[in-house]
Design an enzyme around this catalytic site. Sequence first.
Site, short mmCIF file in Angstrom:
data_model
loop_
_atom_site.label_atom_id
_atom_site.label_comp_id
_atom_site.label_asym_id
_atom_site.label_seq_id
_atom_site.Cartn_x
_atom_site.Cartn_y
_atom_site.Cartn_z
N GLU A 11 0.83 -1.22 0.00
CA GLU A 11 0.00 0.00 0.00
C GLU A 11 0.86 1.26 0.00
O GLU A 11 0.43 2.32 -0.43
CB GLU A 11 -0.94 0.02 1.21
CG GLU A 11 -2.03 -1.02 1.16
CD GLU A 11 -3.02 -0.80 0.03
OE1 GLU A 11 -2.89 0.17 -0.73
OE2 GLU A 11 -3.91 -1.65 -0.11
N THR A 49 -6.31 7.12 -4.94
CA THR A 49 -6.40 7.08 -3.46
C THR A 49 -5.56 8.21 -2.87
O THR A 49 -5.97 8.86 -1.91
CB THR A 49 -5.92 5.71 -2.94
OG1 THR A 49 -6.77 4.72 -3.49
CG2 THR A 49 -5.97 5.63 -1.43
N1 HSE Z 1 -8.82 3.98 3.96
C1 HSE Z 1 -8.33 4.18 2.64
C2 HSE Z 1 -8.78 5.56 2.18
C3 HSE Z 1 -8.88 3.11 1.73
O1 HSE Z 1 -9.96 5.85 2.31
O2 HSE Z 1 -7.96 6.32 1.69
C4 HSE Z 1 -8.45 3.23 0.30
O3 HSE Z 1 -9.21 2.30 -0.47
#
Ligand code: HSE
Length: 303
Positions: A129, A180
Amino acid sequence: MNRVKVLSPATSANLGPGYDVFGLALCEPYDIITLSKSNDKGISLSLKGKCDKIPTEVDKNTAGVVVKKIMEDFNINGGIHIDIEKGIKPGSGLGSSSASCAGVALAMNELFNLNLSKLELTKYASLGETVAAGVAHADNVAPAIYGGFTMVINYEPLEVLHIPTEFEVVVALPNIQISTKEAREILPNKVPIKDMVNNIGKACGMIYGIYNRNMGLFGRCMMGDTVVEPLRSQLIKDYSKVKSKVLDLDLAHGITISGSGPAIISLPKENCAKSIKEIFLEVWDCPVYHTKVGKGAHVLERD
Ligand code: HSE
């Protein structure tokens, strides 16, 4: 063992007030990952399916980074070929990179008998990630490993709680690009205390709801986030319109953005999934999955 094939599921993170904490594993879509020992040294990678714009260079590929780190930590010197069949569209808000990372972590564990716990697999998978989002958030990789509903209750050190559960969801993937990284950058660094109180309350309601099979409470609290969803909803054209229509027609217990979007997750009321799907398709003409909360990454074949 020379080869292992695993299925790794799509996941839906955040679920409203549980930003970077809550996650759900879904039965569909999923990635299929095959790891094989090879005679050439080092790591090679092949991709098929929904893999547009995914780098095949090992150091830039989220799954490649995870395999490389496990090889380094366990002094694995031979060659490994990673074959990923992407069923989860990248950048869709359904944990596409996390599924590949979780899948390769599990496959390495099986192929080399590493005896890693689910928590250790989650830690390895979350390294990917960092490549995808700049931060090792674990709310997608945790459900991809554990299945069901997960809560990342601490990051350093990582701690994950798991509630096995199963319920229906309808998920739409509007054809909108959202990274993201950008969807994280629009969020504030600080939140007013009243929002903190609100979101903790709603998160507690969701957990109570899941334990007591009260999907009405779960869904209502899922829609109670006052920090993240109001900002991100502006990135998804027609989201507010679709949400209002689904709720006005009393079709869902709840509806919210999945992860950083643009995917939308809804919890249909009894016999309402088809109508929700029709509303999604009317507006977005996009892939829609009527599926369930399901298992984490698991082995399909080994030889
Ligand atoms: N928690 C993360 C965000 C998940 O919302 O940025 C990304 O899929």
